[in-house]
Design an enzyme around this catalytic site. Sequence first.
Site, short mmCIF file in Angstrom:
data_model
loop_
_atom_site.label_atom_id
_atom_site.label_comp_id
_atom_site.label_asym_id
_atom_site.label_seq_id
_atom_site.Cartn_x
_atom_site.Cartn_y
_atom_site.Cartn_z
N ARG A 82 -62.29 84.58 33.03
CA ARG A 82 -62.86 85.94 33.08
C ARG A 82 -63.27 86.35 31.67
O ARG A 82 -62.43 86.37 30.76
CB ARG A 82 -61.83 86.92 33.65
CG ARG A 82 -62.31 88.36 33.59
CD ARG A 82 -61.34 89.35 34.26
NE ARG A 82 -61.86 90.70 34.12
CZ ARG A 82 -61.37 91.62 33.30
NH1 ARG A 82 -60.30 91.38 32.57
NH2 ARG A 82 -61.93 92.81 33.22
N HIS A 126 -67.35 95.84 29.10
CA HIS A 126 -65.98 95.95 28.59
C HIS A 126 -66.05 96.77 27.29
O HIS A 126 -65.73 96.28 26.21
CB HIS A 126 -65.38 94.56 28.38
CG HIS A 126 -63.87 94.52 28.34
ND1 HIS A 126 -63.11 93.73 29.17
CD2 HIS A 126 -62.98 95.16 27.55
CE1 HIS A 126 -61.82 93.88 28.88
NE2 HIS A 126 -61.72 94.74 27.90
N GLU A 171 -62.05 98.88 33.33
CA GLU A 171 -61.24 100.04 32.97
C GLU A 171 -62.07 101.23 32.49
O GLU A 171 -61.99 101.64 31.33
CB GLU A 171 -60.23 99.67 31.87
CG GLU A 171 -59.33 98.52 32.24
CD GLU A 171 -58.22 98.28 31.20
OE1 GLU A 171 -58.24 98.94 30.14
OE2 GLU A 171 -57.35 97.45 31.46
N ASN A 297 -55.85 95.76 36.35
CA ASN A 297 -55.26 95.37 35.07
C ASN A 297 -53.94 96.11 34.94
O ASN A 297 -53.91 97.35 35.05
CB ASN A 297 -56.16 95.77 33.90
CG ASN A 297 -57.44 94.95 33.86
OD1 ASN A 297 -57.62 94.01 34.63
ND2 ASN A 297 -58.33 95.30 32.96
N TYR A 299 -50.09 96.43 32.86
CA TYR A 299 -49.20 96.06 31.75
C TYR A 299 -47.83 96.71 31.83
O TYR A 299 -46.82 96.07 31.57
CB TYR A 299 -49.86 96.44 30.41
CG TYR A 299 -51.07 95.58 30.12
CD1 TYR A 299 -50.94 94.37 29.47
CD2 TYR A 299 -52.34 95.95 30.57
CE1 TYR A 299 -52.04 93.54 29.25
CE2 TYR A 299 -53.45 95.13 30.35
CZ TYR A 299 -53.29 93.93 29.69
OH TYR A 299 -54.36 93.12 29.47
N GLU A 360 -56.01 91.37 34.70
CA GLU A 360 -55.33 91.29 33.40
C GLU A 360 -53.86 91.61 33.60
O GLU A 360 -53.51 92.55 34.31
CB GLU A 360 -55.86 92.33 32.40
CG GLU A 360 -57.19 92.02 31.79
CD GLU A 360 -57.67 93.10 30.82
OE1 GLU A 360 -56.83 93.79 30.19
OE2 GLU A 360 -58.88 93.24 30.69
C1 FCB Z 1 -56.59 96.37 28.37
C2 FCB Z 1 -57.98 95.95 27.92
C3 FCB Z 1 -58.01 94.65 27.18
C4 FCB Z 1 -56.83 94.49 26.25
C5 FCB Z 1 -55.53 94.80 26.94
C6 FCB Z 1 -54.30 94.64 26.09
O1 FCB Z 1 -56.57 97.75 28.58
O2 FCB Z 1 -58.83 95.82 29.03
O3 FCB Z 1 -59.24 94.55 26.51
O4 FCB Z 1 -57.01 95.23 25.12
O5 FCB Z 1 -55.57 96.12 27.46
#
Ligand code: FCB
Length: 459
Positions: A82, A126, A171, A297, A299, A360
């Site tokens: 990707r 992006h 995003e 995405n 985290y 992500e």
């Molecule tokens: C996301 C972004 C990516 C990267 C990660 C850590 O929000 O899409 O580009 O910076 O965080």
Amino acid sequence: MSISNAVITTLPQDFIFGVATSAYQIEGASKTDGRGPSIWDDFCHKPGNVANYDNGDFACDHYNRWKTDLDLIHGLNVDAYRFSFSWSRVLPKGTGQINEKGLAFYDRLIDGCLERQLQPFATLYHWDLPSSLQQLGGWTHRDTAYAFVEYAALMVTRFGDRLASISTFNEPWCSSMLGYLEGIHAPGLKDISLTMKSIHNQHLGHGLAVSQIKSINPSLPTGIVLNLQSIYPGSDSEEDQSAAIRHEAFNNGTFLDPLFKGSYPSAVTDSLGHHLPENWQDDLCNIHQPLDFWGLNFYTPTRVIHTCQRESAFPHTAQIFLDSEHECTDLGWEINAATLKELLIDVYKKYQLPPCYITENGACFNDEPTEGTVDDTRRVQYFEDHIAEIAKAHQAGVPIRGYFAWSLLDNFEWAEGYTMRFGLIHVDFHTQRRTIKRSGEWLANLAQSHHARKNSSLL
Ligand code: FCB
């Protein structure tokens, strides 16, 4: 360390593994072969915006090293790569004059993926808007949506038959909220009225581009990538619980509702509707387009409390960070894999969504090489825990098709510059030397076991 067989066998057989990057974060070559400037070039070159005054001028020099980088991806045994296109590389002013040399780079990259049996998953946007479009108002101006459609058409006409999928935006929450409200990302503004316009015009660009893409290449899987928040009240108080609901309407609903329901949440329009562009209602049917997939995405979870400070605007919430209870990454983000599963299950209850890819997921740990190896066991653990929760979400009925680790390489981490490392592969930014981390080896093993299982079931 190895992920249990039980997890692998729970994932669907056609599940794909991949790695992810984005153009500005890795390509460098910011003035090479006719590339025009983008808002991230401008933002980085103003002192005070990015840690250490870092910028993406050279980044990982991927523009010149794409071949060996693709070899590295191939060596990770993954199915897909990707990446994002740099808009100002192919249309230096955002519209009009086409830069053939920029297109030729993506020809090389995409053909290089196909030669290595890597499925190319491309993203159109992006965050690196061509500077000329920012000069006209950027995403606050409706014409940027039309420019985006022109760009999408160019890319799909040229590359569509060689791509495995295309995503319009990565995003949009970040480009709007961090770029126009918090001022910590390009273009560095802090204005709720501009923020709402930038959200709406990105939605419009998305919807119109999807129709255009489908008219050019109806069989190209088309979607969008969102960073939905997995939101929890910071305490049991009623105040904080209502805060969490408002926070969700603003941060998730403002994106999910128009895209998948053709409306904005009423809590959002009641408070902020007057900031949307005039006659915004007329755009909703163009925004709400059928999609083949969406990307999540993810985290870290988000914990919020009510705030009644006078300067606070809707949704009147503040994010809090828990201390001791959960481990954090080097960026201070709470690690809590179960919240990914909860988010997936919840969002499929609330919305009618197409199948999903985790586009992500990853962690920032700044481990450095010692004697040629990078022993990033905390990142391996992070991946294992999150993939295990994805497998549980799949068992609970969520249609998940694949997982992309963020990121292939340590790279330019936006406002953090080169100080925060997310890569499966370590990059020495002085020499551009790449060192595969333990997490990279781990992913290669995981992807291989998954293939072995696929192949054995075909026998
Ligand atoms: C996301 C972004 C990516 C990267 C990660 C850590 O929000 O899409 O580009 O910076 O965080």
